[in-house]
Design a protein around this motif. Structure first.
Motif, PDB file in Angstrom:
ATOM      1  N   CYS A  20       0.720  -1.393   0.205  1.00 45.21           N
ATOM      2  CA  CYS A  20       0.031   0.074   0.188  1.00 45.21           C
ATOM      3  C   CYS A  20       0.628   1.235  -0.029  1.00 45.21           C
ATOM      4  O   CYS A  20       1.805   1.265   0.682  1.00 45.21           O
ATOM      5  CB  CYS A  20      -0.761   0.116   1.437  1.00 45.21           C
ATOM      6  N   THR A  21       0.774   2.247  -0.848  1.00 45.17           N
ATOM      7  CA  THR A  21       1.285   3.462  -0.755  1.00 45.17           C
ATOM      8  C   THR A  21       0.218   4.637  -0.392  1.00 45.17           C
ATOM      9  O   THR A  21      -0.733   4.655  -0.809  1.00 45.17           O
ATOM     10  CB  THR A  21       1.826   3.726  -2.078  1.00 45.17           C
ATOM     11  N   MET A  22       0.869   5.849   0.217  1.00 43.56           N
ATOM     12  CA  MET A  22       0.056   6.714   0.725  1.00 43.56           C
ATOM     13  C   MET A  22       0.878   8.115   0.529  1.00 43.56           C
ATOM     14  O   MET A  22       1.942   8.094   0.825  1.00 43.56           O
ATOM     15  CB  MET A  22      -0.345   6.752   1.818  1.00 43.56           C
ATOM     16  N   MET A  23       0.210   9.092  -0.190  1.00 39.06           N
ATOM     17  CA  MET A  23       0.732  10.392  -0.096  1.00 39.06           C
ATOM     18  C   MET A  23      -0.146  11.597   0.229  1.00 39.06           C
ATOM     19  O   MET A  23      -1.343  11.507  -0.431  1.00 39.06           O
ATOM     20  CB  MET A  23       1.282  10.658  -1.562  1.00 39.06           C
ATOM     21  N   VAL A  24       0.280  12.223   1.294  1.00 40.14           N
ATOM     22  CA  VAL A  24      -0.848  13.167   1.715  1.00 40.14           C
ATOM     23  C   VAL A  24      -0.193  14.601   1.250  1.00 40.14           C
ATOM     24  O   VAL A  24       0.919  14.930   1.231  1.00 40.14           O
ATOM     25  CB  VAL A  24      -0.994  13.365   3.125  1.00 40.14           C
ATOM     26  N   MET A  25      -0.782  15.325   0.327  1.00 39.14           N
ATOM     27  CA  MET A  25      -0.526  16.577  -0.246  1.00 39.14           C
ATOM     28  C   MET A  25      -1.456  17.827   0.298  1.00 39.14           C
ATOM     29  O   MET A  25      -2.674  17.775   0.540  1.00 39.14           O
ATOM     30  CB  MET A  25      -0.767  16.782  -1.648  1.00 39.14           C
ATOM     31  N   SER A  26      -0.718  19.025   0.392  1.00 36.87           N
ATOM     32  CA  SER A  26      -1.425  20.167   0.798  1.00 36.87           C
ATOM     33  C   SER A  26      -1.098  21.592   0.145  1.00 36.87           C
ATOM     34  O   SER A  26       0.058  21.793  -0.338  1.00 36.87           O
ATOM     35  CB  SER A  26      -1.564  20.293   2.282  1.00 36.87           C
ATOM     36  N   ASP A  27      -1.864  22.474   0.261  1.00 35.24           N
ATOM     37  CA  ASP A  27      -1.487  23.740  -0.283  1.00 35.24           C
ATOM     38  C   ASP A  27      -0.494  24.548   0.613  1.00 35.24           C
ATOM     39  O   ASP A  27      -0.067  25.548   0.291  1.00 35.24           O
ATOM     40  CB  ASP A  27      -2.710  24.592  -0.945  1.00 35.24           C
ATOM     41  N   GLU A  28      -0.417  23.939   1.687  1.00 32.78           N
ATOM     42  CA  GLU A  28       0.390  24.905   2.775  1.00 32.78           C
ATOM     43  C   GLU A  28       1.443  23.834   3.324  1.00 32.78           C
ATOM     44  O   GLU A  28       1.135  22.564   3.539  1.00 32.78           O
ATOM     45  CB  GLU A  28      -0.492  25.175   3.880  1.00 32.78           C
ATOM     46  N   PRO A  29       2.730  24.253   3.169  1.00 31.97           N
ATOM     47  CA  PRO A  29       3.743  23.343   3.968  1.00 31.97           C
ATOM     48  C   PRO A  29       3.578  22.825   5.533  1.00 31.97           C
ATOM     49  O   PRO A  29       3.164  23.913   6.030  1.00 31.97           O
ATOM     50  CB  PRO A  29       5.257  23.917   3.605  1.00 31.97           C
ATOM     51  N   GLN A  30       3.608  21.840   5.753  1.00 33.58           N
ATOM     52  CA  GLN A  30       3.657  21.149   7.098  1.00 33.58           C
ATOM     53  C   GLN A  30       5.098  21.049   7.619  1.00 33.58           C
ATOM     54  O   GLN A  30       5.600  20.256   7.217  1.00 33.58           O
ATOM     55  CB  GLN A  30       2.773  19.979   7.259  1.00 33.58           C
ATOM     56  N   ARG A  31       5.482  21.717   8.845  1.00 30.27           N
ATOM     57  CA  ARG A  31       6.485  21.272   9.364  1.00 30.27           C
ATOM     58  C   ARG A  31       6.505  19.978   9.950  1.00 30.27           C
ATOM     59  O   ARG A  31       5.597  19.851  10.789  1.00 30.27           O
ATOM     60  CB  ARG A  31       7.144  22.498  10.519  1.00 30.27           C
ATOM     61  N   LYS A  32       7.284  19.213   9.605  1.00 30.94           N
ATOM     62  CA  LYS A  32       7.166  17.663  10.117  1.00 30.94           C
ATOM     63  C   LYS A  32       7.122  17.563  11.706  1.00 30.94           C
ATOM     64  O   LYS A  32       7.732  18.404  12.199  1.00 30.94           O
ATOM     65  CB  LYS A  32       7.841  16.841   9.437  1.00 30.94           C
ATOM     66  N   TRP A  33       6.492  16.406  12.052  1.00 29.54           N
ATOM     67  CA  TRP A  33       6.668  15.719  13.218  1.00 29.54           C
ATOM     68  C   TRP A  33       7.888  15.290  13.475  1.00 29.54           C
ATOM     69  O   TRP A  33       8.642  15.184  12.421  1.00 29.54           O
ATOM     70  CB  TRP A  33       5.605  14.867  13.479  1.00 29.54           C
ATOM     71  N   ARG A  34       8.624  14.850  14.432  1.00 29.14           N
ATOM     72  CA  ARG A  34      10.051  14.416  14.586  1.00 29.14           C
ATOM     73  C   ARG A  34      10.346  14.926  15.993  1.00 29.14           C
ATOM     74  O   ARG A  34      10.231  15.680  16.525  1.00 29.14           O
ATOM     75  CB  ARG A  34      11.048  15.147  13.672  1.00 29.14           C
TER      76      ARG A  34
END
Lengths: 380, 415
Positions: B401-415
């Motif tokens: 399974c592959t997943m890609m989440v896209m948005s018009d705003e950048p998301q500072r990643k969790w980490r």
């Protein structure tokens, strides 16, 4: 580029006809890499495999290796090139910051398929395949002839490389038994069966069975996992034109570009001086010369003048290289592992004294159309 | 540590069951041309690296990237090939993301290409080898060759697909009309998508139900076609993306979690009795991708979804497993028009894989269409503004399974 640590690795013994299944072999390789540093399956956050559907004889060849290859319920993918490119993808996943431990494995069982016939499917189906005059061996014949004619190198000189690699392979317990011969002479190589003139049987890296696995971690985690990680400080890869007529076969443009990219990112200005040991994926003996020249380890046409023996000026393929055994999809990965062993001083009989910086390469395609180069540094 | 990645353009070739007018490299170059046409400031010189993939066994060409080098402008450039079965396109998209995100020196702009020229070979023969690999095992168990032929050749993917469909139908108590409704929505949407394969603007539920069964409950009119086609997506860094297009689409989450082999694996390592409609891999993938993207309530936060569903039952199942609807409620949503073009959560407005399936391209077309919907440039554009969208892929023996989440705003990643 931030440096990434190689923390564990394992390679199974190469056989021309392994008497056990490929899934057992994959498990043995992966398990061994984890055991080397005392990690568990659950520690793997991403698993990258490297197999080829044609070589496996099965479509979607990665879907049945999920369990044995450590991919169950982890972020998994497959690179369908040489194992060295799978390491590249693992490296990218680590560098992106999304993952903390990447498992990379690759390999296949060449005893289950006719390797050179299968590679005919890499040719252009319209013009080249129906005529079948171009396959990987005849292409290598063109390449070797082109190199010999351009630089005035004799077949004896190229046979010397095969002799050196096969003698080195004798000292490597994991190398293919058929490739090992401590008493081999130049005459033996030249008088072996002609594959595609001037390439003879003993100049060819024999396809065999084998799997190799490697663990990658970011700098911080690598130092926690092991005291002695090997650092990947540079990587470069490039693809040349497809049609042999569009390329200068006496050299290797893609290897030059790959080397430039890798040396730039590792900050190496003079590879000839700075590199202590090179593990190159030479599918044929003459490619070792072409590659070492393309990488700037020797002047064009002068590769043969360098002493590349184990404790020579610049040691090339102390493990025997691909001529010491060529399991499709694993060979490049094994080169990286062998280079790492040299940097950690685990070479035993074929250890290069005081090796600090090493390069390793992988390739795919006719006459090495696409090449990848790594720069590795030891932690001592 | 890791760079923000953006999609700036996506292009398609025309899809049809037989693109005999072009060779495989020419098919690919059509998609690349369409992709680069939308970003006039970019030419081949600006592309730093390539990521490619298809299913090699379906056309009889091994590592075809080597051959199509010059058709892609990839000469003397870095190229990596990724193939993972049905998810190939999704894996190519994810590899494109990682190639940019890794920040290797000199690599900022990456072209991801997925393609399939199925009319050159026989896909069902290629798929049968997935099952036939275990032939010795089945023989040991006493299953004869002629029964094997019926089990597998009856329709490589459809065999396993119908198991999944019946399992899902038992749980949700849906009827064949519910399946047909999904097909009608997809094929009508496909009619408004220029590159789609099966365009049927006037299809009705009765038409679908009047076609013969291939394998219960899947009828001839419900399953995907075998298409020839290609898709190309251009990935780049956040900084460069702003100069290339008006609305860069930021890739905020990616995942490809594998579950165990759903049919009998080697030495029965994959449990043959696993429920193929359970899909733990898909649930874990979406969980991982959503957490990377900072999405806590997928049902509220996602505006558009493209899921990989060759069969209508899968579309219903995926939208539930990916957290877009509650379990067993998807059929109702399709009946109430929630998933239609002007609904609250439009799904597969390109017609989806159900209408166009060039296997190696299909899972790349999902994020590609989602990205174009966010940019407002999709062929069958939804009327509402799309902020966040997902692109999903499925493959293997129901286990990848592959997943890609896209948005018009950048998301500072969790980490």
């Amino acid at each position: 580029m931030e440096k990434v640590g190689i923390v564990g690795y394992n390679q199974v013994k190469l056989y021309s006809d392994a008497n056990y299944g490929r899934y057992e072999m994959i498990f043995e390789a992966v398990r061994g890499a984890l055991d080397m540093v005392g990690l568990k399956k659950k520690d793997i956050t991403t698993a990258i495999s490297c197999t080829n559907d044609y070589y496996e004889g099965r479509t979607i060849s990665n879907c049945y290796t999920v369990e044995v290859g450590g991919g169950y319920m982890s972020d998994e993918s497959k690179v369908e090139m040489d194992g060295a490119y799978a390491v590249l993808y693992g490296l990218m996943r680590i560098l992106s910051g999304n993952h903390k431990l990447a498992l990379v494995w690759g390999g296949s069982m060449a005893s289950c398929f006719p390797y050179h016939s299968t590679r005919l499917y890499e040719t252009d189906p319209t013009w080249e395949r129906p005529l079948a005059y171009v396959n990987d061996i005849t292409a290598a014949g063109f390449q070797m002839r082109s190199y010999m004619e351009k630089f005035g190198v004799s077949a004896e000189n190229i046979a010397k490389i095969a002799v050196k690699d096969r003698k080195n392979a004798t000292k490597n317990p994991l190398a293919l038994k058929e490739s090992q011969n401590p008493n081999i002479t130049i005459k033996d190589v030249l008088e072996s069966e002609i594959y595609a003139d001037p390439v003879t049987e003993l100049m060819v890296a024999q396809p065999c069975d084998g799997i190799a696995a490697l663990l990658l971690a970011p700098e911080k985690q690598a130092l926690k996992i092991t005291d002695n990680p090997v650092w990947i400080t540079g990587v470069g890869y490039s693809q040349d034109a497809y049609y042999l007529g569009d390329r200068d076969l006496s050299t290797c443009k893609s290897m030059e570009l790959a080397g430039k990219m890798a040396f730039d990112s590792a900050g190496i200005r003079n590879p000839r001086e700075e590199i202590d040991v090179a593990e190159l994926f030479e599918a044929y003996a003459h490619e070792e010369l072409i590659f070492s020249e393309a990488l700037g380890l020797a002047q064009k046409g002068k590769g043969i003048d360098i002493d590349t023996n184990i404790n020579g000026d610049l040691s090339i393929n102390p493990s025997g290289g691909a001529i010491g055994g060529n399991p499709p999809c694993a060979t490049g990965l094994i080169r990286i592992i062998e280079a790492a062993k040299q940097l950690r001083g685990e070479g035993n009989a074929y250890q290069v004294k005081g090796a600090k910086k090493a390069i390793a390469s992988g390739q795919i395609g006719m006459c090495a159309q696409n090449n990848i180069v790594y720069v590795l540094e030891g932690s001592n | 540590m890791g760079r923000q990645v953006a999609i700036v353009s996506a292009g398609f070739s025309e899809h049809a069951s037989k693109r005999s007018d072009v060779s495989m490299p020419e098919l690919v170059s059509e998609a690349i041309e369409d992709c680069l046409k939308k970003v006039p400031s970019i030419s081949f010189d600006n592309i730093d690296a390539y990521v490619n993939g298809n299913m090699p066994a379906f056309e009889g060409a091994n590592i075809p990237e080597l051959w199509m080098t010059d058709w892609m402008g990839a000469r003397n450039k870095p190229l990596m090939r990724v193939t993972t079965g049905g998810t190939t396109g999704g894996s190519v998209a994810i590899a494109g993301y990682y190639t940019v995100s890794a920040g290797l020196p000199g690599i900022d702009t990456v072209l991801a290409v997925g393609f399939e020229h199925q009319s050159q070979g026989d896909t069902s023969v290629g798929l049968a080898s997935v099952a036939y690999g275990e032939i010795s095992l089945y023989n040991t168990l006493g299953i004869s060759y002629d029964r094997l032929t019926r089990i597998f050749s009856a329709g490589a993917a459809i065999g396993v697909g119908s198991y999944q469909a019946t399992n899902y139908m038992r749980k949700t108590k849906i009827t064949e009309e519910d399946l047909a409704r999904v097909v009608v929505q997809n094929r009508r949407n496909a009619a408004k998508t220029w590159w789609a394969h099966l365009k049927m603007p006037n299809l009705t539920i009765e038409d679908v139900l009047n076609t013969p069964y291939l394998s219960f409950p899947l009828r001839y009119g419900m399953v995907c076609p075998a298409s020839d086609g290609a898709c190309a997506v251009l990935f780049t860094t956040e900084e460069k993306a702003k100069d290339m297009c008006d609305i860069p689409v930021y890739v905020n989450g990616v995942a490809s979690v594998a579950h165990e082999t759903a049919v009998m694996g080697y030495d029965s390592s994959g449990s043959g009795q696993i429920d193929p409609s359970e899909q733990l891999g898909a649930m874990k993938s979406s969980e991982l991708a959503y957490s990377q993207a900072g999405i806590s309530f997928p049902r509220k936060e996602i505006d558009y979804a493209e899921v990989y569903a060759p069969f209508p039952n899968q579309e219903l199942m995926w939208v539930e497993k990916l957290g877009l609807f509650e379990e067993t409620t998807a059929p109702q949503m399709y009946e109430n028009g929630v998933t239609a073009l002007n609904g609250e959560l439009p799904i597969c407005c390109s017609g989806g894989v159900n209408s166009t399936n060039a296997i190696g391209a299909s899972a790349l077309e999902r994020p590609a269409v989602s990205a174009l919907q966010i940019m407002g440039k999709a062929s069958n554009q939804v009327p509402k503004i799309v902020h966040t969208a997902i692109g999903h892929g499925w493959g293997g023996v129901l286990n990848l399974c592959t997943m890609m989440v896209m948005s018009d705003e950048p998301q500072r990643k969790w980490r």
